[in-house]
Scaffold this active site. Structure first.
Site, mmCIF file in Angstrom:
data_model
loop_
_atom_site.group_PDB
_atom_site.id
_atom_site.type_symbol
_atom_site.label_atom_id
_atom_site.label_comp_id
_atom_site.label_asym_id
_atom_site.label_seq_id
_atom_site.Cartn_x
_atom_site.Cartn_y
_atom_site.Cartn_z
ATOM 1 N N SER A 91 59.368 1.233 10.114
ATOM 2 C CA SER A 91 60.627 1.718 9.231
ATOM 3 C C SER A 91 60.099 3.208 8.740
ATOM 4 O O SER A 91 60.734 3.837 7.934
ATOM 5 C CB SER A 91 60.991 1.023 8.158
ATOM 6 O OG SER A 91 61.647 -0.353 8.619
ATOM 7 N N GLY A 92 59.171 3.706 9.144
ATOM 8 C CA GLY A 92 58.433 5.142 8.884
ATOM 9 C C GLY A 92 57.944 5.128 7.309
ATOM 10 O O GLY A 92 57.651 6.256 7.011
ATOM 11 N N LEU A 93 57.600 3.927 6.986
ATOM 12 C CA LEU A 93 56.821 3.978 5.668
ATOM 13 C C LEU A 93 55.508 3.565 5.696
ATOM 14 O O LEU A 93 54.640 3.146 4.683
ATOM 15 C CB LEU A 93 57.549 2.990 4.700
ATOM 16 C CG LEU A 93 59.154 3.391 4.171
ATOM 17 C CD1 LEU A 93 59.621 2.392 3.177
ATOM 18 C CD2 LEU A 93 59.056 4.960 3.862
ATOM 19 N N GLY A 94 54.757 3.835 6.725
ATOM 20 C CA GLY A 94 53.259 3.444 7.028
ATOM 21 C C GLY A 94 52.866 2.440 6.721
ATOM 22 O O GLY A 94 51.949 1.839 6.251
ATOM 23 N N ASP A 141 49.351 9.452 7.401
ATOM 24 C CA ASP A 141 49.807 8.252 7.003
ATOM 25 C C ASP A 141 48.404 7.400 6.441
ATOM 26 O O ASP A 141 48.318 6.904 5.551
ATOM 27 C CB ASP A 141 50.252 6.983 8.108
ATOM 28 C CG ASP A 141 51.647 7.576 8.590
ATOM 29 O OD1 ASP A 141 51.896 8.784 8.374
ATOM 30 O OD2 ASP A 141 52.340 6.841 9.270
HETATM 31 C C1 MEV Z 1 54.747 9.017 11.463
HETATM 32 O O1 MEV Z 1 54.639 8.478 10.053
HETATM 33 C C2 MEV Z 1 54.497 10.343 11.119
HETATM 34 C C3 MEV Z 1 54.452 11.133 12.355
HETATM 35 O O2 MEV Z 1 54.130 12.446 12.250
HETATM 36 C C4 MEV Z 1 53.334 10.685 13.471
HETATM 37 C C5 MEV Z 1 51.804 11.195 12.939
HETATM 38 O O3 MEV Z 1 51.606 11.862 12.115
HETATM 39 O O4 MEV Z 1 51.080 10.534 13.350
HETATM 40 C C6 MEV Z 1 55.690 11.178 13.159
#
Ligand code: MEV
Length: 331
Positions: A91-94, A141
């Protein structure tokens, strides 16, 4: 309550990218903060290695196996690994970076690698992440989850942040280099982040590959990546001055560029539109394609309500929280 022999506990925070996702993979500056939401791991001596009751396998648990191979030798008895988390997955929160950071800490404590540094642990976590992302991953991340607080990545050593280390990664086109820093914030008692989850799972590897193939097809689109870098710098400057109105503007501008790059989604756009009237700035956060958006706001209750009404699940966090750590084992 007592201390159970051989049990190790560690935890690590979720992260939220304020500026620069995707562009950071190509060396542009980016800023991420550790959130209040955390992932916990507990290791308990057992007859064989397992995760959540299933046998530990490299196909299913690549990050954990990579860390085990790097940090533990045969003298360490098998452990059963139990994971609990309030970080939504994919979900993009690592969540995978938090898993690597927490497991790395737990394994290092187990093996009594007392002097192992955050830099070494975040290097291992970054390598595991890069492998899982098809070779392309920035250290944003994993460094944020390991260090906590506010982490700034740049192509050069910045004088206004505390420089932590240089990170290098071999990529198909050569070597990529990031300077990793932490940033001390001015007081921001009335500032909140509201995260809105679309509930749509979007693997980071697919989103990173999408941008890579867009650039391969049209190399001139590197200008869009560079423009994100320029906005990251502007946002970073505002953050450092404690000018949260300008921070919000830069976040919203960053979102427009991410949308043009093709990494937003209709669900993200709905939540972003809903949050805008009560926020200082709004954008997708992380790899996009689904996952979460973030609103910077002084009115967290109203912003969260608006996002929920538009169909998102929300949680609220302050900016900058503790990084990965070994936790008490009193149980
Ligand atoms: C993912 O949280 C962030 C991206 O920039 C990928 C990365 O930095 O490895 C999309």
């Amino acid at each position: 309550m007592g201390i159970e022999a051989g049990v190790q506990k560690a935890s690590a925070p979720a992260k939220c990218i304020l500026f620069g996702e995707h562009a950071v993979v190509y060396g542009e500056p980016a800023v991420a903060v550790a959130l209040e939401q955390r992932l916990q791991v507990q290791l308990t001596p057992s007859k064989s290695w397992s995760v959540g009751g299933s046998q530990l396998q490299s196909e299913r648990h690549p990050h954990i196996v990579a860390l085990k191979d790097a940090l533990l030798d045969d003298s360490i008895p098998p452990m059963s690994i139990h994971i609990t988390s309030d970080i939504p997955r994919a979900s993009g929160l690592g969540s995978s970076a938090a898993l690597s950071a927490a497991v790395g800490h737990a394994f290092a404590t187990l093996a009594e690698h007392k002097n192992i540094s955050n830099e070494a642990l975040s290097t291992l976590a970054h390598q595991a992440e890069a492998q899982a992302q098809g070779g392309l991953a920035s250290p944003l991340d994993t460094s944020t989850s390991t260090e906590g607080g506010v982490v700034v990545l740049s192509d050069k050593k910045e004088t206004f942040c505390a420089w932590l280390y240089t990170r290098r990664l071999a990529v198909p086109t050569g070597e990529r280099v990031w300077e990793v820093h932490s940033l001390e914030l001015k007081r921001n008692d009335d500032i909140y982040l509201v995260l809105g989850n679309t509930g749509v799972h979007a693997p980071t590897s697919a989103q990173v590959a999408l941008v890579a193939s867009a650039l391969e097809e049209s190399p001139e689109r590197i200008q869009e990546i560079k423009a994100i870098g320029t906005i990251s710098r502007r946002g970073l400057d505002a953050l450092q001055r404690g000018d949260y109105t300008a921070v919000g503007h830069a976040m919203s501008e960053n979102h427009v560029l991410l949308r043009n790059l093709g990494v937003s989604s209709p669900e993200l756009e709905d939540l972003i539109k809903a949050a805008l009237p009560t926020s200082l700035g709004v954008k997708l956060t992380g790899a996009g394609g689904g996952g979460c958006m973030v609103a910077l706001t002084r009115r967290p209750k109203e912003t969260a309500e608006a996002i929920e009404l538009a169909g998102g699940r929300t949680f609220v966090s302050r900016i900058g929280n503790a990084g990965a750590r070994t936790d008490d084992v009193n149980i």
